[in-house]
Motif scaffolding. Structure first.
Motif, mmCIF file in Angstrom:
data_model
loop_
_atom_site.group_PDB
_atom_site.id
_atom_site.type_symbol
_atom_site.label_atom_id
_atom_site.label_comp_id
_atom_site.label_asym_id
_atom_site.label_seq_id
_atom_site.Cartn_x
_atom_site.Cartn_y
_atom_site.Cartn_z
ATOM 1 N N ARG A 358 60.093 32.494 66.114
ATOM 2 C CA ARG A 358 59.011 31.525 66.296
ATOM 3 C C ARG A 358 59.534 30.082 66.361
ATOM 4 N N LEU A 359 60.645 29.810 65.689
ATOM 5 C CA LEU A 359 61.286 28.502 65.797
ATOM 6 C C LEU A 359 62.521 28.654 66.674
ATOM 7 N N SER A 360 62.483 28.083 67.854
ATOM 8 C CA SER A 360 63.562 28.281 68.815
ATOM 9 C C SER A 360 64.769 27.422 68.476
ATOM 10 N N THR A 361 65.905 27.790 69.036
ATOM 11 C CA THR A 361 67.125 27.001 68.865
ATOM 12 C C THR A 361 66.961 25.587 69.421
ATOM 13 N N PRO A 362 66.407 25.381 70.632
ATOM 14 C CA PRO A 362 66.221 24.004 71.110
ATOM 15 C C PRO A 362 65.328 23.168 70.203
ATOM 16 N N LEU A 363 64.313 23.785 69.596
ATOM 17 C CA LEU A 363 63.447 23.039 68.683
ATOM 18 C C LEU A 363 64.217 22.618 67.434
ATOM 19 N N LYS A 364 65.066 23.496 66.917
ATOM 20 C CA LYS A 364 65.884 23.147 65.755
ATOM 21 C C LYS A 364 66.841 21.997 66.090
ATOM 22 N N PHE A 365 67.414 22.043 67.276
ATOM 23 C CA PHE A 365 68.314 20.966 67.705
ATOM 24 C C PHE A 365 67.551 19.647 67.846
ATOM 25 N N THR A 366 66.343 19.708 68.373
ATOM 26 C CA THR A 366 65.531 18.501 68.522
ATOM 27 C C THR A 366 65.264 17.854 67.166
ATOM 28 N N ALA A 367 64.894 18.678 66.190
ATOM 29 C CA ALA A 367 64.649 18.159 64.844
ATOM 30 C C ALA A 367 65.907 17.497 64.285
ATOM 31 N N ALA A 368 67.061 18.109 64.529
ATOM 32 C CA ALA A 368 68.319 17.546 64.036
ATOM 33 C C ALA A 368 68.584 16.164 64.630
ATOM 34 N N MET A 369 68.322 16.001 65.932
ATOM 35 C CA MET A 369 68.578 14.716 66.581
ATOM 36 C C MET A 369 67.664 13.623 66.027
ATOM 37 N N VAL A 370 66.404 13.951 65.827
ATOM 38 C CA VAL A 370 65.466 12.968 65.286
ATOM 39 C C VAL A 370 65.882 12.553 63.877
ATOM 40 N N LEU A 371 66.279 13.514 63.071
ATOM 41 C CA LEU A 371 66.630 13.216 61.684
ATOM 42 C C LEU A 371 67.899 12.370 61.588
ATOM 43 N N VAL A 372 68.929 12.705 62.365
ATOM 44 C CA VAL A 372 70.156 11.914 62.277
ATOM 45 C C VAL A 372 69.918 10.498 62.813
ATOM 46 N N GLY A 373 69.011 10.361 63.790
ATOM 47 C CA GLY A 373 68.655 9.021 64.258
ATOM 48 C C GLY A 373 67.956 8.218 63.180
#
Length: 495
Positions: A358-373
């Motif tokens: 239900r949580l895709s790999t691209p969605l997990k990567f997107t969350a990571a980019m927002v958080l590190v920013g």
């Protein structure tokens, strides 16, 4: 025969996972103890004046060299994976790599000047190239093809071992290095790697991967010898030319080496797409999705790994380190991130199992980019406060590392897992090397970008620039979630 050996490796369990995971967990823990211990003091040692027994490099050069070193550590995982695939096998490669890393830390511990330092760094780079991709490959091979969610959880547990070593390293190696002797700190890093090797030898019977997936034939071996000789001759010619013209300086070397990971990444993707006939059309479609994940990961690590350079010097020079009248070693702040990973990794592992597809790999990567920013938005405010000449509270860095940790857990173990999943069969270990190449690209670019901080850009503007780059990358990735899922053949879902 191979299948039955793999099944035997899965018989005994460790926290509900194959028994071999315990061996790999402890090996990686001690290797990361040695790596992060040395890294916690490296840039400070390089920049420390000779009167303080350091190398006395200029601040910008020290940070650029530390960044290039980190980049090369991950760059050589690509040939390290190839060596395992075609020559040694993953399991022996991990052993040989650990021995070379230990010798590198021993060289760093020798108080013999810059020559021993550069020799030590070179050995650590070479050894990590053999160990790093292949130990991750072994983790992936402990699971069956239909165990994607459990594989993600296994990598999260494995990642907890990494961070246990990374947590202990600054407290032990950092304290001895900063308070007693730089070289004693490097020596303790060598002891850590020796402990990792001892338990790996004792537990490797639980591991698959004793042989290469496709050994070199005689013709390929001859071509390899020719390529090695030609490459060595080319490097020697460049060094001699640089020495003769006076351009063989440390600054020029770091600039030149920083370009290498980018060129290698472009060339390797081009080879897999256009030059290899061993990749099927289905595997090629998955590789197209992987290119976008690779690019996003490179930006993530460019920001995240500033912890070894810009955040290290910020902690040393602009952070209040006083605790009840005692000055805490600045390297201790680098223990914040790994202890947070240790605390949060089990929750993330459980989350990935519970949510499944239900949580895709691209969605997990997107969350990571927002958080590190967002973490560098916090650092922008901290740097603005410090620009008035006052040391800021260490809580600024604590908050920064907390935000980065949540992003890291959305990207790093998941990235390792998806790499083993999307890897073409003929490039299994090499694809893990390609994942680490994303870190190499990020570290190479990020190491050179540190030269801008406090010179071309004010420190607050520098942190804001990197924050915006990460946030824009996250937005672009979010826009492509659905087509990426289709290319990856993930089951379509809301995320």
């Amino acid at each position: 025969m191979a299948a039955s050996a793999t099944d035997a490796c899965r018989e005994r369990r460790f926290l509900g996972h194959p028994r071999g995971l315990a061996t790999l967990f402890l090996t990686e823990m001690w290797e990361r103890f040695s790596f992060y211990g040395m890294r916690s003091i490296l840039v400070l040692f390089l920049a420390a004046p000779a009167a303080e027994h350091g190398l006395g490099l200029a601040d910008g050069t020290a940070k650029a060299l530390a960044g290039v070193y980190s980049a090369m550590v991950y760059l050589v995982t690509l040939p390290g994976g190839w060596i395992a695939d075609r020559m040694l096998g993953p399991r022996p490669s991990v052993l040989y790599g650990g021995v070379i890393i230990m010798l590198g830390h021993i060289a760093m511990a020798m108080p013999g000047g810059a020559g021993f330092v550069y020799l030590g760094l070179t050995l650590i780079i070479a050894g990590t190239g053999l160990l790093k991709p292949n130990i991750a490959t072994l983790v992936g091979h402990l699971y069956g093809e239909e165990e994607d969610a459990r594989r993600d959880a296994g990598f999260s547990i494995f990642y907890m071992g990494i961070n246990l070593g990374a947590f202990l390293a600054p407290l032990v190696v950092g304290t001895l290095g900063q308070k007693v002797s730089w070289h004693l700190g490097f020596g303790i890093a060598a002891v850590g790697m020796a402990l990792g090797l001892a338990q790996y030898v004792l537990g490797r019977r639980h591991l698959p991967g004793g042989r290469p997936s496709r050994r070199l034939d005689d013709r390929e071996r001859r071509h390899l010898h020719t390529a090695v000789l030609a490459g060595s001759a080319a490097v020697a010619a460049i060094v001699l030319l640089g020495a003769a013209t006076g351009t063989l300086t440390l600054d020029n070397i770091t600039w030149a080496v920083a370009v290498v990971p980018i060129g290698v990444a472009v060339a390797y993707f081009a080879f897999m797409f256009f030059g290899s006939h061993e990749i099927t059309s289905e595997e090629r479609a998955r590789l197209r999705a992987y290119v976008w994940l690779f690019a996003a990961a490179s930006v993530f690590w460019m920001v995240y790994d500033q912890a070894a350079t810009e955040l290290t010097t910020f902690a040393q020079h602009k952070t209040d380190l006083s605790v009840a009248g005692w000055d805490m070693p600045s390297s201790w702040l680098q223990a914040i991130n790994p202890i947070m990973v240790i605390v949060l990794a089990p929750a993330f592992a459980a989350l990935w199992v519970r949510t499944g597809d239900r949580l895709s790999t691209p969605l997990k990567f997107t969350a990571a980019m927002v958080l590190v920013g967002l973490s560098f938005v916090v650092m922008m405010f901290a740097a603005a406060k410090a620009s008035h000449g006052v040391r800021v509270s260490a809580l600024w860095l604590v908050v920064t590392y907390l935000i980065q940790t949540t992003g890291e857990l959305c990207l790093s173990p998941v990235g390792l897992s998806v790499t083993t999943k999307l890897a073409p069969r003929a490039f299994a270990s090499q694809m893990i090397g390609l994942w680490y190449l994303a870190i190499a690209v990020g570290d190479a670019v990020g190491g050179q970008m540190t030269r801008l901080a406090g010179t071309v850009l004010s420190e607050p503007a520098y942190f804001l620039t990197l924050a915006l780059l990460a946030l824009v990358t996250g937005a672009a990735l979010a826009a492509g979630i659905r087509p990426l899922r289709a290319l990856m053949a993930e089951h379509p879902a809301s995320g």
